[in-house]
Design a protein around this motif. Sequence first.
Motif, PDB file in Angstrom:
ATOM      1  N   LYS A 133       0.948  -0.630   0.135  1.00  0.00           N
ATOM      2  CA  LYS A 133      -0.216  -0.421  -0.495  1.00  0.00           C
ATOM      3  C   LYS A 133       1.246   1.417  -0.091  1.00  0.00           C
ATOM      4  O   LYS A 133       0.563   2.043  -0.379  1.00  0.00           O
ATOM      5  CB  LYS A 133      -1.252  -0.169   0.876  1.00  0.00           C
TER       6      LYS A 133
ATOM      7  N   LYS B 156       3.454   1.382  -1.563  1.00  0.00           N
ATOM      8  CA  LYS B 156       4.946   1.471  -2.540  1.00  0.00           C
ATOM      9  C   LYS B 156       5.195   3.204  -2.753  1.00  0.00           C
ATOM     10  O   LYS B 156       6.517   2.320  -3.038  1.00  0.00           O
ATOM     11  CB  LYS B 156       3.239   0.970  -3.541  1.00  0.00           C
ATOM     12  N   GLU B 157       4.619   3.987  -3.277  1.00  0.00           N
ATOM     13  CA  GLU B 157       5.166   4.792  -3.756  1.00  0.00           C
ATOM     14  C   GLU B 157       6.354   5.527  -2.442  1.00  0.00           C
ATOM     15  O   GLU B 157       7.711   5.909  -3.633  1.00  0.00           O
ATOM     16  CB  GLU B 157       4.262   6.032  -3.999  1.00  0.00           C
ATOM     17  N   PHE B 158       6.176   5.043  -1.107  1.00  0.00           N
ATOM     18  CA  PHE B 158       7.153   5.533  -0.739  1.00  0.00           C
ATOM     19  C   PHE B 158       8.094   4.948  -0.692  1.00  0.00           C
ATOM     20  O   PHE B 158       9.215   5.520   0.054  1.00  0.00           O
ATOM     21  CB  PHE B 158       6.562   7.054   0.646  1.00  0.00           C
TER      22      PHE B 158
ATOM     23  N   LYS C 106       9.558   3.120  -2.685  1.00  0.00           N
ATOM     24  CA  LYS C 106      10.346   3.455  -3.875  1.00  0.00           C
ATOM     25  C   LYS C 106      11.131   4.086  -2.899  1.00  0.00           C
ATOM     26  O   LYS C 106      12.600   4.621  -3.660  1.00  0.00           O
ATOM     27  CB  LYS C 106       8.842   3.601  -4.926  1.00  0.00           C
ATOM     28  N   VAL C 107      10.636   5.759  -2.972  1.00  0.00           N
ATOM     29  CA  VAL C 107      11.488   6.618  -2.552  1.00  0.00           C
ATOM     30  C   VAL C 107      12.588   6.577  -2.258  1.00  0.00           C
ATOM     31  O   VAL C 107      13.663   6.551  -2.175  1.00  0.00           O
ATOM     32  CB  VAL C 107      10.722   8.019  -2.922  1.00  0.00           C
TER      33      VAL C 107
ATOM     34  N   GLN D 144      15.379   4.862  -3.658  1.00  0.00           N
ATOM     35  CA  GLN D 144      16.135   5.445  -4.979  1.00  0.00           C
ATOM     36  C   GLN D 144      16.866   6.174  -4.126  1.00  0.00           C
ATOM     37  O   GLN D 144      18.478   5.969  -4.211  1.00  0.00           O
ATOM     38  CB  GLN D 144      15.468   6.182  -5.447  1.00  0.00           C
TER      39      GLN D 144
ATOM     40  N   MET E 104      10.602  -3.600  -8.023  1.00  0.00           N
ATOM     41  CA  MET E 104      11.039  -2.791  -7.032  1.00  0.00           C
ATOM     42  C   MET E 104      12.928  -2.230  -6.805  1.00  0.00           C
ATOM     43  O   MET E 104      12.852  -0.546  -6.724  1.00  0.00           O
ATOM     44  CB  MET E 104      10.482  -1.273  -5.887  1.00  0.00           C
TER      45      MET E 104
END
Lengths: 276, 66
Positions: A173, A175-177, A179-180, A183, A207
Motif C-alpha cells: 500500500k 509502494k510509492e513512498f 520506492k522513494v 532510490q 522495485m
Amino acid sequence: MKNSLHSNIPDTPFQLGPKSFKSRLLLGTGKFKSKADVQAAINASKTEIVTVALRRIDIDRHEENILEHIPRSVTLLTNTSGARDAKEAIRLARLARASGYGDWIKIEVINDSKYLLPDNNETIKATKILAEEGFIVLPYMYPDLYAARKLVEVGATAVMPLGSFIGSNQGLKAKEFIKVIIQEMDIPVIVDAGIGSPSQAAEAMEMGADAILVNTAVATAEQPAHIAQAFSLAVQAGRLGFLSQLPHKIEQANASSPLTGFLYENEETIHHNSKH
Amino acid sequence: MEVIINGKIKLFKGERTLKDLLCEVCPKNKHLITEVNETIVKSADWEKTFIREGDQIELVTFVGGG
C-alpha cells in the motif's frame, strides 16, 4: 546448503552489516500453529535470518523454547516488540544481547494499539543509542524519507519500511513512498509488514528492495512450508527481474511476433482486418 | 523471604543464589535472560548473585515474533 537456483542468479551477495547472505528473504516466527511448522517453514524458505521476540516466561507453565526449533546456522534477529518508547526498546535490546545470541536487533516501537504503526521518532532515538553500543540495528519504520535519512545518520544498518499495516496481508500500500526510500538510501532497504502473498514480495523486489521480511502470510497459511518456498522463489524471481532492468511500460500494444501476413508477406493483413 | 518474579509474589525459605532460584522455578528453560531490580545479570554471574528480600526478578526468554 547448496541451492541451485541461488547459484544461477548473477547477483552479488546480500550484504547486511558484517555478514553477507545468499537469501534475501527474512522470516518471522510469530503466530505459527506449532513450533514444528516454524522449523519446516525456515527450512523450506532457505532463509538465513529469522526474527524472534522476547517475553516474560510464565513460571507456572513450561513451554518448549522457540530457539529449539531454529537451526543454529541462521542469524537470529531479535525484535523489540512490546516496546512503546525508545527506553523500552533499548532495555529489550540489551536483554537480547545478554542472552548470548548476538547483537542483531530489529527496532520496533509501537504505541498505537489500533493501527500498530511504528513511531519513527522513538525508533530514531533507540537506533542511535543501540548503534553506539555496537548493535547491528535494523529499524522497522513508517516509510518517511526524512526519518529514513535520520536513521542512516544515527547508524542503522538497514531500514525496514512497512508495506502496509502489520499482519494485514494488504501488500504494498505504501509502494510509492517505499520506492522513494529505495532510490534515496545507500543502505539496504528491507520491506517489512503487510506482504501477504509471493506476488507482492516479487513486486517489492522488482522495485529494487534489497530483501523482504514475511511472517503472518507464512505462519497463518494452511501449508506454511509450501508458502515459505513460494516466497523464496518469488523473492528470487523479483530480484532477477530487478537485476535485468525491466523494460518500461508502453501504452499501446506492441506485437511480440512479426506483424506481416502469414502467407502474403506484403499485405498488411492484421492492420486492415483490425479496422471495421 | 518474599521476592517478586515476573510480577508474581513468591515465597522461599533460606538463602539462595539466583542460580538456585532458577533451578527451582524453571528447571527446563535453557534460554533464560534475567534482570534483578532492573539490572541484567548474566548467566556467568547467577551463582554469585544472592537473592534478597523484596528483590524484583524478571525472567525473559525468546518467543516467536515477526
